[in-house]
Design a protein around this motif. Structure first.
Motif, PDB file in Angstrom:
ATOM      1  N   UNK A  27      14.464 -11.880  12.632  1.00  0.00           N
ATOM      2  CA  UNK A  27      15.921 -12.000  12.520  1.00  0.00           C
ATOM      3  C   UNK A  27      16.629 -10.651  12.613  1.00  0.00           C
ATOM      4  N   UNK A  28      16.094  -9.626  11.958  1.00  0.00           N
ATOM      5  CA  UNK A  28      16.807  -8.348  11.855  1.00  0.00           C
ATOM      6  C   UNK A  28      16.242  -7.235  12.745  1.00  0.00           C
ATOM      7  N   UNK A  29      15.067  -7.423  13.293  1.00  0.00           N
ATOM      8  CA  UNK A  29      14.463  -6.399  14.145  1.00  0.00           C
ATOM      9  C   UNK A  29      13.632  -5.403  13.352  1.00  0.00           C
ATOM     10  N   UNK A  30      14.243  -4.748  12.401  1.00  0.00           N
ATOM     11  CA  UNK A  30      13.561  -3.779  11.526  1.00  0.00           C
ATOM     12  C   UNK A  30      13.793  -4.189  10.074  1.00  0.00           C
ATOM     13  N   UNK A  31      12.862  -3.839   9.213  1.00  0.00           N
ATOM     14  CA  UNK A  31      13.047  -3.938   7.772  1.00  0.00           C
ATOM     15  C   UNK A  31      13.056  -2.522   7.226  1.00  0.00           C
ATOM     16  N   UNK A  32      13.846  -2.286   6.186  1.00  0.00           N
ATOM     17  CA  UNK A  32      14.039  -0.935   5.666  1.00  0.00           C
ATOM     18  C   UNK A  32      13.820  -0.892   4.175  1.00  0.00           C
ATOM     19  N   UNK A  33      13.377   0.257   3.704  1.00  0.00           N
ATOM     20  CA  UNK A  33      13.190   0.477   2.282  1.00  0.00           C
ATOM     21  C   UNK A  33      13.171   1.965   1.993  1.00  0.00           C
ATOM     22  N   UNK A  72       0.826  -1.221   0.000  1.00  0.00           N
ATOM     23  CA  UNK A  72       0.000   0.000   0.000  1.00  0.00           C
ATOM     24  C   UNK A  72       0.853   1.261   0.000  1.00  0.00           C
ATOM     25  N   UNK A  73       1.971   1.231   0.700  1.00  0.00           N
ATOM     26  CA  UNK A  73       2.855   2.400   0.748  1.00  0.00           C
ATOM     27  C   UNK A  73       3.750   2.493  -0.482  1.00  0.00           C
ATOM     28  N   UNK A  74       3.824   1.414  -1.260  1.00  0.00           N
ATOM     29  CA  UNK A  74       4.699   1.409  -2.429  1.00  0.00           C
ATOM     30  C   UNK A  74       6.171   1.401  -2.051  1.00  0.00           C
ATOM     31  N   UNK A  75       6.506   0.673  -0.983  1.00  0.00           N
ATOM     32  CA  UNK A  75       7.892   0.642  -0.513  1.00  0.00           C
ATOM     33  C   UNK A  75       8.779   0.000  -1.568  1.00  0.00           C
ATOM     34  N   UNK A  76       9.902   0.640  -1.802  1.00  0.00           N
ATOM     35  CA  UNK A  76      10.892   0.119  -2.747  1.00  0.00           C
ATOM     36  C   UNK A  76      11.926  -0.667  -1.959  1.00  0.00           C
ATOM     37  N   UNK A  77      11.974  -1.963  -2.204  1.00  0.00           N
ATOM     38  CA  UNK A  77      12.967  -2.820  -1.578  1.00  0.00           C
ATOM     39  C   UNK A  77      12.588  -3.256  -0.177  1.00  0.00           C
ATOM     40  N   UNK A  78      13.364  -4.190   0.320  1.00  0.00           N
ATOM     41  CA  UNK A  78      13.234  -4.669   1.689  1.00  0.00           C
ATOM     42  C   UNK A  78      14.624  -5.106   2.110  1.00  0.00           C
ATOM     43  N   UNK A  79      15.214  -4.355   3.032  1.00  0.00           N
ATOM     44  CA  UNK A  79      16.616  -4.554   3.379  1.00  0.00           C
ATOM     45  C   UNK A  79      16.787  -4.632   4.890  1.00  0.00           C
TER      46      UNK A  79
END
Length: 194
Positions: free
Chosen positions: A71-77, A42-49
């Motif tokens: 595993x990582x705590x947060x996901x970022x994009x 819905x937000x159109x997030x680019x990537x998942x890192x």
């Protein structure tokens, strides 16, 4: 002006989060996965890192899954804001345990917002941005259509400030934050009004 979409610029990740915090209504992995997938779309997030110390092109993407969150705590994009500017964003899960609901927070750090010029503070003792509130309400509404949830709250650092049980289906008369409250006829958006 520096780039609000740059991962390695740690000032982009500073200052707290302007967020859409979603009370999932369950502690089952499948429920939080449905909300995570829906909000990312819905937000159109680019990537998942996983990492903020290297740019997206310098790291392998990770799956946009509950397992990655664990595993990582947060996901970022990166996300295109309503003003047309690209900025860093992220998501984090707050797991409730056996006796309460999980939460999923989707956020844009205020460090990145500072660089976009989107105003979110006018000297009052709290942050508020009508532009961000309305955009996050739209993200939440589209998310709800794909993955119903118990409650959404919108604003600066709003996760856990209330819950669906406390609200009992009613919006507060005065709102310092935005609310997305499920009703029989659909999702009700109560914008911040004080």
């Amino acid at each position: 002006m520096s780039n609000p979409a740059a991962f390695r610029d740690q000032t982009n990740w500073s200052g707290g989060y302007y967020e859409l915090a979603i009370e999932v209504g369950s502690t089952e992995d499948a429920a939080i996965q449905a909300v995570l997938s829906a909000v990312w779309s819905a937000a159109g997030v680019r990537g998942c890192f996983a990492f903020t110390d290297r740019e997206p092109e310098d790291q392998e993407p990770v799956p946009c899954t509950v397992s990655s969150l664990d595993e990582y705590g947060h996901l970022h994009g990166q996300v295109l804001l309503p003003t047309g500017q690209l900025a860093v964003c992220g998501g984090v899960a707050i797991r409730g345990g056996d006796d309460s609901s999980d939460w999923l927070d989707f956020y844009v750090p205020t460090g990145a917002l500072d660089k976009t010029g989107i105003p979110y503070w006018d000297g009052r003792p709290f942050y508020r941005s009508a532009v961000m509130d309305d955009w996050l309400a739209g993200v939440g509404t589209e998310t709800f259509e794909r993955a119903p949830f118990s409650l959404g709250v919108i604003g600066w650092e709003v996760s856990g400030c209330t819950d669906a049980a406390t609200l009992a289906g009613r919006l507060p008369d005065e709102r310092g934050i935005g609310y997305l409250l499920p009703q029989q006829e659909g999702l009700l958006y109560g914008a911040a009004d004080n």
